[in-house]
Design a protein around this motif. Structure first.
Motif, PDB file in Angstrom:
ATOM      1  N   ILE A 139      54.409   6.960  69.339  1.00  0.00           N
ATOM      2  CA  ILE A 139      53.476   6.988  68.225  1.00  0.00           C
ATOM      3  C   ILE A 139      53.920   7.938  67.111  1.00  0.00           C
ATOM      4  N   ASP A 140      54.996   8.693  67.324  1.00  0.00           N
ATOM      5  CA  ASP A 140      55.403   9.710  66.358  1.00  0.00           C
ATOM      6  C   ASP A 140      55.663   9.129  64.972  1.00  0.00           C
ATOM      7  N   ARG A 141      56.429   8.050  64.887  1.00  0.00           N
ATOM      8  CA  ARG A 141      56.765   7.485  63.574  1.00  0.00           C
ATOM      9  C   ARG A 141      55.513   6.992  62.872  1.00  0.00           C
ATOM     10  N   LEU A 142      54.595   6.399  63.639  1.00  0.00           N
ATOM     11  CA  LEU A 142      53.344   5.922  63.048  1.00  0.00           C
ATOM     12  C   LEU A 142      52.546   7.082  62.467  1.00  0.00           C
ATOM     13  N   LEU A 143      52.447   8.199  63.192  1.00  0.00           N
ATOM     14  CA  LEU A 143      51.680   9.336  62.707  1.00  0.00           C
ATOM     15  C   LEU A 143      52.303   9.942  61.454  1.00  0.00           C
ATOM     16  N   ILE A 144      53.630   9.981  61.395  1.00  0.00           N
ATOM     17  CA  ILE A 144      54.311  10.481  60.198  1.00  0.00           C
ATOM     18  C   ILE A 144      54.008   9.565  59.013  1.00  0.00           C
ATOM     19  N   ALA A 145      54.111   8.246  59.238  1.00  0.00           N
ATOM     20  CA  ALA A 145      53.828   7.280  58.171  1.00  0.00           C
ATOM     21  C   ALA A 145      52.366   7.357  57.747  1.00  0.00           C
ATOM     22  N   LEU A 146      51.482   7.565  58.717  1.00  0.00           N
ATOM     23  CA  LEU A 146      50.054   7.657  58.408  1.00  0.00           C
ATOM     24  C   LEU A 146      49.770   8.870  57.536  1.00  0.00           C
ATOM     25  N   ARG A 147      50.368  10.003  57.858  1.00  0.00           N
ATOM     26  CA  ARG A 147      50.129  11.214  57.070  1.00  0.00           C
ATOM     27  C   ARG A 147      50.594  11.012  55.623  1.00  0.00           C
ATOM     28  N   ARG A 148      51.747  10.402  55.439  1.00  0.00           N
ATOM     29  CA  ARG A 148      52.255  10.160  54.082  1.00  0.00           C
ATOM     30  C   ARG A 148      51.356   9.168  53.339  1.00  0.00           C
ATOM     31  N   TYR A 149      50.909   8.159  54.035  1.00  0.00           N
ATOM     32  CA  TYR A 149      50.008   7.154  53.429  1.00  0.00           C
ATOM     33  C   TYR A 149      48.700   7.822  52.979  1.00  0.00           C
ATOM     34  N   LEU A 150      48.118   8.623  53.848  1.00  0.00           N
ATOM     35  CA  LEU A 150      46.849   9.274  53.518  1.00  0.00           C
ATOM     36  C   LEU A 150      47.012  10.265  52.372  1.00  0.00           C
ATOM     37  N   ASP A 151      48.107  11.019  52.394  1.00  0.00           N
ATOM     38  CA  ASP A 151      48.364  11.960  51.302  1.00  0.00           C
ATOM     39  C   ASP A 151      48.534  11.217  49.983  1.00  0.00           C
ATOM     40  N   HIS A 152      49.244  10.105  50.036  1.00  0.00           N
ATOM     41  CA  HIS A 152      49.502   9.315  48.825  1.00  0.00           C
ATOM     42  C   HIS A 152      48.213   8.755  48.236  1.00  0.00           C
ATOM     43  N   ARG A 153      47.304   8.337  49.104  1.00  0.00           N
ATOM     44  CA  ARG A 153      46.066   7.708  48.638  1.00  0.00           C
ATOM     45  C   ARG A 153      44.896   8.680  48.501  1.00  0.00           C
ATOM     46  N   GLY A 154      45.107   9.922  48.877  1.00  0.00           N
ATOM     47  CA  GLY A 154      44.020  10.888  48.800  1.00  0.00           C
ATOM     48  C   GLY A 154      42.935  10.641  49.830  1.00  0.00           C
ATOM     49  N   LEU A 155      43.312  10.084  50.977  1.00  0.00           N
ATOM     50  CA  LEU A 155      42.374   9.824  52.058  1.00  0.00           C
ATOM     51  C   LEU A 155      42.441  10.936  53.090  1.00  0.00           C
TER      52      LEU A 155
END
Length: 221
Positions: A139-155
């Motif tokens: 799940i590591d890659r997913l969590l890294i991608a999720l953090r970047r996605y959330l930061d990018h969208r302000g979520l």
């Protein structure tokens, strides 16, 4: 999964379908819905007097506004929570049971649509996967991608819950909750296995985080 549905033969061959773009239901997931259109109030009345099964399905180009063409794959859910408001709306929760391939639509007199469906290709949806089938590394890659996605969208999310959740539950809850477009939601639905859904979800998160405009800050429940 519901104890009432342990094999394909337990499921109905014909179900009412609720076309709703952008709404994704996955097996085991819970989808809250606010029902107010008369035809879907009628559908809920009938479902509650029967097997309480409704098929969530998206549309695709074609057809007309009242009867759009339907996607080839949907997910059947069982009504597990039901309440009626003072103004006549139904507040329900659908719990995902099993995906289906859409078959022939029935020429019915009901105001809502009904179709024959085939659950056979997704029989594995009725079997819970053994716990511990995936390691934290999965799940590591997913969590890294999720953090970047959330930061990018302000979520924002509760990272403690995300990092402690079983990986399959996290994958499915993110697929259902995040604001992907209908075609992306359909791709997540049609992913054959949880591993394929994780790969699709990770790719979508990475692509989104790589470009586009930020949304207003909010949170995801």
């Amino acid at each position: 999964m519901s104890a009432a549905y342990r094999k394909i033969g337990d499921l109905p061959l014909v179900i009412p379908v609720f076309p709703l773009d952008g709404a994704l239901l996955l097996p085991g997931g819970q989808l809250p819905l606010n029902i107010f259109e008369p035809r879907y109030l009628n559908m809920l009345d009938d479902a509650m007097s029967g097997e309480r099964i409704i098929g969530m399905i998206q549309t695709r180009p074609g057809g007309d506004h009242q009867r759009p063409s339907l996607a080839p794959v949907g997910c059947a859910g069982r009504v597990t929570s039901f309440a009626e408001t003072s103004d006549g709306r139904y507040l329900i929760t659908l719990t995902g049971v099993c995906r289906f391939k859409a078959g022939d639509e029935l020429p019915t007199r009901t105001p809502y649509r009904q179709m024959r469906v085939d659950f056979t290709p997704y029989e594995a949806d009725l079997r819970e996967e053994p716990s511990g089938a995936r390691t934290a590394a999965d799940i590591d890659r997913l969590l890294i991608a999720l953090r970047r996605y959330l930061d990018h969208r302000g979520l924002a999310i509760d990272w403690g819950d995300a990092e402690s959740a079983p990986s399959d539950a996290l994958i499915n809850s993110l697929a259902m909750a995040l604001p992907f477009d209908p075609l992306e939601k359909q791709a997540l639905l049609e992913a054959e296995t949880i591993f394929e859904r994780k790969a699709t979800l990770t790719a979508l998160l990475e692509i989104d985080a790589a470009g586009g405009d930020d949304d207003e800050p909010t949170s995801i429940q």
